[in-house]
Design a protein around this motif. Structure first.
Motif, PDB file in Angstrom:
ATOM      1  N   CYS A  56       0.818  -1.223   0.000  1.00  0.00           N
ATOM      2  CA  CYS A  56       0.000   0.000   0.000  1.00  0.00           C
ATOM      3  C   CYS A  56       0.850   1.271   0.000  1.00  0.00           C
ATOM      4  N   LEU A  57       2.104   1.160   0.376  1.00  0.00           N
ATOM      5  CA  LEU A  57       2.943   2.364   0.463  1.00  0.00           C
ATOM      6  C   LEU A  57       2.991   3.110  -0.869  1.00  0.00           C
ATOM      7  N   SER A  58       3.369   2.436  -1.930  1.00  0.00           N
ATOM      8  CA  SER A  58       3.474   3.114  -3.230  1.00  0.00           C
ATOM      9  C   SER A  58       2.099   3.535  -3.742  1.00  0.00           C
ATOM     10  N   ARG A  59       1.073   2.763  -3.393  1.00  0.00           N
ATOM     11  CA  ARG A  59      -0.278   3.093  -3.856  1.00  0.00           C
ATOM     12  C   ARG A  59      -0.779   4.382  -3.211  1.00  0.00           C
ATOM     13  N   ILE A  60      -0.488   4.576  -1.936  1.00  0.00           N
ATOM     14  CA  ILE A  60      -0.887   5.820  -1.264  1.00  0.00           C
ATOM     15  C   ILE A  60      -0.041   6.977  -1.781  1.00  0.00           C
ATOM     16  N   LYS A  61       1.259   6.738  -1.966  1.00  0.00           N
ATOM     17  CA  LYS A  61       2.127   7.803  -2.506  1.00  0.00           C
ATOM     18  C   LYS A  61       1.621   8.284  -3.862  1.00  0.00           C
ATOM     19  N   GLU A  62       1.254   7.336  -4.730  1.00  0.00           N
ATOM     20  CA  GLU A  62       0.817   7.691  -6.078  1.00  0.00           C
ATOM     21  C   GLU A  62      -0.579   8.301  -6.105  1.00  0.00           C
ATOM     22  N   SER A  63      -1.484   7.787  -5.276  1.00  0.00           N
ATOM     23  CA  SER A  63      -2.867   8.285  -5.305  1.00  0.00           C
ATOM     24  C   SER A  63      -3.028   9.586  -4.530  1.00  0.00           C
ATOM     25  N   GLY A  64      -2.250   9.752  -3.468  1.00  0.00           N
ATOM     26  CA  GLY A  64      -2.359  10.957  -2.642  1.00  0.00           C
ATOM     27  C   GLY A  64      -3.592  10.974  -1.755  1.00  0.00           C
ATOM     28  N   ILE A  65      -4.228   9.807  -1.592  1.00  0.00           N
ATOM     29  CA  ILE A  65      -5.435   9.716  -0.762  1.00  0.00           C
ATOM     30  C   ILE A  65      -5.395   8.443   0.071  1.00  0.00           C
ATOM     31  N   PHE A  66      -6.106   8.461   1.186  1.00  0.00           N
ATOM     32  CA  PHE A  66      -6.297   7.249   1.975  1.00  0.00           C
ATOM     33  C   PHE A  66      -7.502   7.441   2.879  1.00  0.00           C
ATOM     34  N   ALA A  67      -8.012   6.328   3.387  1.00  0.00           N
ATOM     35  CA  ALA A  67      -9.061   6.362   4.402  1.00  0.00           C
ATOM     36  C   ALA A  67      -8.623   5.463   5.547  1.00  0.00           C
ATOM     37  N   VAL A  68      -8.999   5.854   6.749  1.00  0.00           N
ATOM     38  CA  VAL A  68      -8.769   5.049   7.944  1.00  0.00           C
ATOM     39  C   VAL A  68     -10.123   4.486   8.349  1.00  0.00           C
ATOM     40  N   ASN A  69     -10.188   3.166   8.486  1.00  0.00           N
ATOM     41  CA  ASN A  69     -11.409   2.474   8.884  1.00  0.00           C
ATOM     42  C   ASN A  69     -11.167   1.861  10.254  1.00  0.00           C
ATOM     43  N   ILE A  70     -11.783   2.412  11.287  1.00  0.00           N
ATOM     44  CA  ILE A  70     -11.617   1.895  12.644  1.00  0.00           C
ATOM     45  C   ILE A  70     -12.601   0.741  12.801  1.00  0.00           C
ATOM     46  N   LEU A  71     -12.054  -0.466  12.977  1.00  0.00           N
ATOM     47  CA  LEU A  71     -12.885  -1.666  12.932  1.00  0.00           C
ATOM     48  C   LEU A  71     -13.673  -1.898  14.215  1.00  0.00           C
ATOM     49  N   ALA A  72     -14.856  -2.474  14.019  1.00  0.00           N
ATOM     50  CA  ALA A  72     -15.726  -2.871  15.125  1.00  0.00           C
ATOM     51  C   ALA A  72     -15.299  -4.251  15.626  1.00  0.00           C
ATOM     52  N   ALA A  73     -15.747  -4.598  16.825  1.00  0.00           N
ATOM     53  CA  ALA A  73     -15.376  -5.864  17.460  1.00  0.00           C
ATOM     54  C   ALA A  73     -15.701  -7.078  16.594  1.00  0.00           C
ATOM     55  N   ASN A  74     -16.743  -6.980  15.772  1.00  0.00           N
ATOM     56  CA  ASN A  74     -17.135  -8.123  14.936  1.00  0.00           C
ATOM     57  C   ASN A  74     -16.441  -8.131  13.571  1.00  0.00           C
ATOM     58  N   GLN A  75     -15.386  -7.334  13.396  1.00  0.00           N
ATOM     59  CA  GLN A  75     -14.707  -7.244  12.101  1.00  0.00           C
ATOM     60  C   GLN A  75     -13.288  -7.827  12.124  1.00  0.00           C
ATOM     61  N   GLN A  76     -13.054  -8.778  13.005  1.00  0.00           N
ATOM     62  CA  GLN A  76     -11.730  -9.402  13.076  1.00  0.00           C
ATOM     63  C   GLN A  76     -11.361 -10.066  11.742  1.00  0.00           C
ATOM     64  N   GLU A  77     -12.331 -10.679  11.073  1.00  0.00           N
ATOM     65  CA  GLU A  77     -12.033 -11.324   9.791  1.00  0.00           C
ATOM     66  C   GLU A  77     -11.515 -10.310   8.771  1.00  0.00           C
ATOM     67  N   GLN A  78     -12.126  -9.123   8.716  1.00  0.00           N
ATOM     68  CA  GLN A  78     -11.638  -8.096   7.789  1.00  0.00           C
ATOM     69  C   GLN A  78     -10.199  -7.711   8.122  1.00  0.00           C
ATOM     70  N   SER A  79      -9.910  -7.568   9.399  1.00  0.00           N
ATOM     71  CA  SER A  79      -8.541  -7.263   9.808  1.00  0.00           C
ATOM     72  C   SER A  79      -7.588  -8.339   9.327  1.00  0.00           C
TER      73      SER A  79
END
Length: 156
Positions: A56-79
């Motif tokens: 993701c490092l080069s992808r964020i550098k190139e796109s210039g954008i990102f989002a932070v998603n603070i996960l809920a307790a039931n989202q361990q699988e996504q993590s």
């Protein structure tokens, strides 16, 4: 000092779990991270820290954008999916917030434009100016001493 000692000491700090997402060449990408914090209220700024070997490092550098998603307790699988801990293909769906892909049902979604980046050690710190925020109620997914955890309500 040995790397293991440093990692063990840092693991004693309980953190929330986030998935950092970005849009690169029209495709959403993400990675699990716990190195995230707010920086400023005026203007609204946050910082994320991405390892030098992360895709993701080069992808964020190139796109210039990102989002932070603070996960809920039931989202361990996504993590686990975005951390590469689940190897088999799993379908991942995204929503958008201010034109940046976000994880549905995260406790908070914070979309940002990169305003500054700093290389420090083996990580790059991205300071992001917040475009938009979406918040919902729920319990957070936590990480402590190398394991996923959850909150426990203790009577006062």
């Amino acid at each position: 000092m040995e790397d293991r000692l440093f990692r063990d000491a840092m693991g004693k700090f309980a953190t929330g779990v986030t998935v950092i997402t970005t849009l690169h060449e029209g495709q959403p990408h993400g990675m699990t991270a716990n190195a995230f914090m707010s920086v400023s209220l005026d203007p609204k700024l946050v910082v994320i820290s991405i390892g030098g070997n992360a895709r993701c490092l080069s992808r964020i550098k190139e796109s210039g954008i990102f989002a932070v998603n603070i996960l809920a307790a039931n989202q361990q699988e996504q993590s686990m999916i975005f951390a590469g801990q689940i190897k088999e293909d799993r379908e991942v769906t995204f929503e958008t917030l201010a034109d940046i892909p976000v994880i549905p049902n995260a406790l908070a979604q914070v979309s940002c434009d990169v305003v500054t980046e700093y290389i420090e050690g083996d990580h790059t710190l991205f300071i992001g100016k917040v475009r938009d925020i979406r918040v919902q109620d729920g319990e957070p997914l936590l990480f402590y001493a190398g394991k996923y955890r959850s909150l426990e309500t203790v009577p006062v």
